[in-house]
Design a protein around this motif. Structure first.
Motif, PDB file in Angstrom:
ATOM      1  N   UNK A 391      -2.190 -14.203 -10.892  1.00 54.68           N
ATOM      2  CA  UNK A 391      -2.668 -13.238 -10.094  1.00 54.68           C
ATOM      3  C   UNK A 391      -2.817 -13.891  -8.548  1.00 54.68           C
ATOM      4  N   UNK A 392      -2.996 -15.216  -8.585  1.00 62.28           N
ATOM      5  CA  UNK A 392      -2.853 -16.017  -7.140  1.00 62.28           C
ATOM      6  C   UNK A 392      -1.425 -15.703  -6.494  1.00 62.28           C
ATOM      7  N   UNK A 393      -0.554 -15.792  -7.406  1.00 65.37           N
ATOM      8  CA  UNK A 393       0.742 -15.676  -6.896  1.00 65.37           C
ATOM      9  C   UNK A 393       1.141 -14.315  -6.300  1.00 65.37           C
ATOM     10  N   UNK A 394       0.734 -13.370  -7.056  1.00 62.21           N
ATOM     11  CA  UNK A 394       0.892 -11.954  -6.836  1.00 62.21           C
ATOM     12  C   UNK A 394      -0.071 -11.519  -5.377  1.00 62.21           C
ATOM     13  N   UNK A 395      -1.019 -12.191  -5.146  1.00 59.67           N
ATOM     14  CA  UNK A 395      -1.799 -11.916  -3.884  1.00 59.67           C
ATOM     15  C   UNK A 395      -1.044 -12.521  -2.766  1.00 59.67           C
ATOM     16  N   UNK A 396      -0.343 -14.074  -2.879  1.00 55.57           N
ATOM     17  CA  UNK A 396       0.348 -14.516  -1.779  1.00 55.57           C
ATOM     18  C   UNK A 396       1.528 -13.790  -1.625  1.00 55.57           C
ATOM     19  N   UNK A 397       2.401 -13.176  -2.508  1.00 55.77           N
ATOM     20  CA  UNK A 397       3.268 -12.189  -2.463  1.00 55.77           C
ATOM     21  C   UNK A 397       2.911 -11.012  -1.563  1.00 55.77           C
ATOM     22  N   UNK A 401       1.955  -7.607   3.655  1.00 57.42           N
ATOM     23  CA  UNK A 401       1.474  -6.111   3.309  1.00 57.42           C
ATOM     24  C   UNK A 401      -0.100  -5.993   3.802  1.00 57.42           C
ATOM     25  N   UNK A 402      -0.733  -6.977   3.145  1.00 56.28           N
ATOM     26  CA  UNK A 402      -2.001  -7.234   3.504  1.00 56.28           C
ATOM     27  C   UNK A 402      -2.662  -7.250   4.944  1.00 56.28           C
ATOM     28  N   UNK A 403      -1.860  -8.303   5.763  1.00 54.47           N
ATOM     29  CA  UNK A 403      -2.003  -8.380   7.052  1.00 54.47           C
ATOM     30  C   UNK A 403      -1.609  -7.197   7.864  1.00 54.47           C
ATOM     31  N   UNK A 405      -1.553  -4.107   6.905  1.00 57.50           N
ATOM     32  CA  UNK A 405      -2.639  -2.872   6.542  1.00 57.50           C
ATOM     33  C   UNK A 405      -4.075  -3.474   7.124  1.00 57.50           C
ATOM     34  N   UNK A 406      -4.404  -4.612   7.026  1.00 55.94           N
ATOM     35  CA  UNK A 406      -5.790  -4.939   7.620  1.00 55.94           C
ATOM     36  C   UNK A 406      -6.593  -4.768   6.292  1.00 55.94           C
ATOM     37  N   UNK A 407      -6.232  -5.001   5.028  1.00 55.50           N
ATOM     38  CA  UNK A 407      -7.051  -4.903   3.882  1.00 55.50           C
ATOM     39  C   UNK A 407      -7.394  -6.258   3.664  1.00 55.50           C
ATOM     40  N   UNK A 408      -8.608  -6.137   2.695  1.00 61.67           N
ATOM     41  CA  UNK A 408      -9.059  -7.398   2.180  1.00 61.67           C
ATOM     42  C   UNK A 408      -8.883  -7.513   0.676  1.00 61.67           C
ATOM     43  N   UNK A 409      -8.449  -8.599   0.045  1.00 58.96           N
ATOM     44  CA  UNK A 409      -8.107  -8.724  -1.304  1.00 58.96           C
ATOM     45  C   UNK A 409      -9.318  -9.759  -1.875  1.00 58.96           C
ATOM     46  N   UNK A 434       0.946  -2.997  -8.582  1.00 60.59           N
ATOM     47  CA  UNK A 434      -0.424  -2.478  -8.516  1.00 60.59           C
ATOM     48  C   UNK A 434      -1.028  -2.755  -7.194  1.00 60.59           C
ATOM     49  N   UNK A 435      -1.013  -3.955  -6.936  1.00 59.36           N
ATOM     50  CA  UNK A 435      -1.725  -4.466  -5.500  1.00 59.36           C
ATOM     51  C   UNK A 435      -0.910  -3.593  -4.292  1.00 59.36           C
ATOM     52  N   UNK A 436       0.341  -3.334  -4.353  1.00 63.30           N
ATOM     53  CA  UNK A 436       1.207  -2.652  -3.494  1.00 63.30           C
ATOM     54  C   UNK A 436       0.709  -1.335  -3.385  1.00 63.30           C
ATOM     55  N   UNK A 437       0.454  -0.695  -4.400  1.00 61.87           N
ATOM     56  CA  UNK A 437       0.105   0.871  -4.605  1.00 61.87           C
ATOM     57  C   UNK A 437      -1.572   0.957  -3.902  1.00 61.87           C
ATOM     58  N   UNK A 438      -2.225  -0.267  -4.286  1.00 59.95           N
ATOM     59  CA  UNK A 438      -3.653   0.023  -3.828  1.00 59.95           C
ATOM     60  C   UNK A 438      -3.796  -0.328  -2.370  1.00 59.95           C
ATOM     61  N   UNK A 439      -2.806  -1.167  -1.830  1.00 60.45           N
ATOM     62  CA  UNK A 439      -3.034  -1.014  -0.320  1.00 60.45           C
ATOM     63  C   UNK A 439      -2.262  -0.069   0.298  1.00 60.45           C
ATOM     64  N   UNK A 440      -1.442   0.762  -0.490  1.00 60.15           N
ATOM     65  CA  UNK A 440      -0.795   1.698   0.256  1.00 60.15           C
ATOM     66  C   UNK A 440      -1.795   2.979   0.361  1.00 60.15           C
ATOM     67  N   UNK A 441      -2.605   3.100  -0.808  1.00 62.39           N
ATOM     68  CA  UNK A 441      -3.594   4.272  -0.734  1.00 62.39           C
ATOM     69  C   UNK A 441      -5.091   3.843  -0.311  1.00 62.39           C
TER      70      UNK A 441
END
Length: 550
Positions: A391-397, A401-403, A405-409, A434-441
């Motif tokens: 999970x930590x590796x996926x969040x870092x990857x 996109x997180x930056x 889109x201004x998202x918080x994980x 799954x994280x990419x989809x969540x960020x997009x929408x």
């Protein structure tokens, strides 16, 4: 004038008339005198003879009429014994129904008498009854098929003759209908037509008895495949077919239907060295007419064509990935100022090109993964690994996109280790998707939550967003290839429509399950479960062999 029958009664009447006439003539001639003695004896004798003759004729005519009345009553009684009969008045109200009609429809006499005859008719009964009534008003009869709706809602098909009833003045006073139940005849004709259709199909068709599991029917294509004559398959069982003709998959499918109390199974199977799509339908289960309808569709040509297409896509994708990797690397060096400073405009254009190169690489990787999944060549490297680290590796990857889109994980449950046996790289791929989809929408400032939970048999990971949610009408196709959702907007948000189908194939191939919960406008939660221990042999991610439909 009625014909006189000279039986004993008639002869006696004429003899008596003759005797009385002679007696009158003799006595009146002796008593009377003058002209009256000549006239009255003759007139009286004629009248007496005529009356006796009329009496002789009248009695047989009455007897003949009585016989006719008795015959008509017997005919009506016979009609009511063997045919459904009902009588209606001029307002189309039922005034009489016989026992056969009541037996056929399930109604009682009290439920029908006084009711519109349209109550008996299926579909638009009132309109149909009015059409017949228009004929009767013109003193014409009607013949044809009628659909009667029984009390339980089922349909009875009848051949019907409707005749107008007229009074002595020729005025229409109602009608009488005689109906014959032809439901079974119509069903037999329909079965014959279906049989002719099945016989001509290119697909193989089998019909198997539910209890004895013996073959009751094979169409021409099926018989030709075995080289059998029309009766060669008589009383051959599915067990024999499994032992002698490599048809165990079909025997297992029928057994699965019985065991699971389901009515339909679809599977892929190799039979006679050929690959088939096999559909098995359980007809009239647990009844004397229980049957399995089995259809085999030869898909070997289709599989060969799909193999060619997959090989072509794989070749093109591999050829594209190498130059794209080089292009992406070169743009990365330029952005890192390896070749010197860039003007702000040049840097902006280069960043756009770099992001699109990233997108193309992801698309090509998805296509290659899907091709491997379809052909069963997706490789796995199984080892023990901590889900928290994945999970930590996926969040870092996903941080870039997180930056943007201004998202918080927010991660929950990652502080403790959750060791499972799996392919970590493939699970990280699922998490990134799954994280990419969540960020997009999701909207800027929203929070995406990743949660890890320990279960008795493994670990569950869920990704929840606060986005627009998934419309209910689209939810059934969410894990399909190239699924296009109402609110997907691929042009603006990117994606190939392959990500979730790839995630599903990876998770299920590693012994897990994947699903989601969503309500439109309230976000979505995607979750997958991984077993603590995976079987020695990782299942190939092909389509399920058995798919049930309730």
């Amino acid at each position: 004038m009625p014909k006189i029958k000279f039986d004993g009664r008639t002869i006696a009447a004429f003899s008596a008339g003759l005797f009385l006439a002679v007696a009158w003539y003799t006595l009146s001639g002796a008593v009377l005198s003058g002209w009256s003695a000549e006239v009255f004896p003759v007139i009286g004798a004629v009248i007496i003879a005529a009356l006796m003759s009329a009496f002789a004729v009248r009695k047989p005519a009455t007897a003949i009429q009585h016989i006719g009345d008795v015959s008509l009553a017997q005919q009506l009684r016979l009609l009511k014994t063997h045919t459904m009969v009902n009588v209606v008045d001029t307002q189309n109200l039922l005034v009489e129904v016989n026992d056969l009609l009541l037996e056929a429809t399930g109604y009682s006499r009290d439920e029908l008498i006084g009711q519109p005859v349209s109550k008996l008719y299926a579909n638009d009964g009132t309109s149909f009854a009015d059409q017949i009534r228009a004929k009767l008003c013109s003193k014409e009869g009607w013949q044809g098929e009628t659909l009667l709706r029984r009390r339980d809602g089922s349909i009875c098909i009848t051949q019907t003759t409707v005749t107008p009833l007229l009074d002595s003045d020729g005025k229409w006073i109602g009608s009488i209908s005689a109906r014959t139940d032809i439901t079974k005849t119509v069903e037999l004709i329909a079965e014959r037509d279906i049989g002719l259709t099945l016989h001509e199909l290119r697909d193989d068709v089998w019909i198997v008895d539910e209890k004895t599991e013996t073959l009751k029917y094979m169409n021409r294509a099926a018989k030709n495949r075995f080289g059998w004559t029309p009766t060669s398959y008589t009383d051959i069982t599915l067990t024999q077919m499994a032992q002698e003709h490599d048809c165990k998959a079909i025997l297992d499918a029928c057994a699965a239907l019985k065991a699971n109390k389901e009515t339909f199974i679809k599977l892929e199977a190799h039979i006679f060295g050929t690959k088939f799509d096999v559909s098995t339908k359980w007809l009239h289960p647990n009844t004397p007419n229980g049957r399995f309808l089995i259809m085999l569709n030869d898909i070997s040509d289709r599989m060969a064509e799909e193999r060619k297409q997959a090989d072509f896509i794989s070749m093109v994708s591999h050829e594209l990935r190498s130059p794209l990797t080089s292009i992406k690397g070169a743009m990365g060096l330029l952005l890192s100022r390896a070749a010197g400073e860039l003007s702000p405009k040049a840097e902006g254009l280069l960043e756009i090109a770099h992001r699109n190169a990233d997108r193309l690489v992801l698309i090509i990787n998805d296509i290659l993964d899907m091709e491997k999944i379809s052909s069963g060549r997706l490789d796995f490297d199984i080892k023990e690994f901590d889900v928290s680290e994945m999970v930590n590796e996926a969040v870092r990857s996903n941080s870039a996109m997180q930056q943007r889109s201004g998202m918080n994980i927010r991660c929950v449950g990652v502080d403790a280790p959750h060791i499972v046996e799996t392919d970590p790289n493939r699970i990280i791929q699922v998490l990134i998707n799954l994280l990419s989809n969540a960020t997009k929408f999701s909207k800027p400032g929203d929070t995406v939550e990743v949660m890890i939970e320990s279960l008795a048999s493994g670990v569950r990971v869920s990704v929840r967003d606060e986005g627009s949610g998934i419309p209910e009408k689209d939810q059934h196709k969410l894990f399909q290839r190239f699924a296009d959702m109402t609110n997907s907007d691929r042009v603006a948000k990117g994606g190939t429509g392959l990500g979730l189908s790839i995630c599903k194939a990876i998770v299920e191939s590693l012994g897990g399950t994947i699903g989601f919960e969503s309500r439109e406008g309230e976000g979505a939660t995607f979750m997958f479960t991984l077993p603590t221990r995976i079987s020695d042999k990782v299942q190939e991610p092909v389509r399920p062999m058995l798919r049930s439909v309730g």
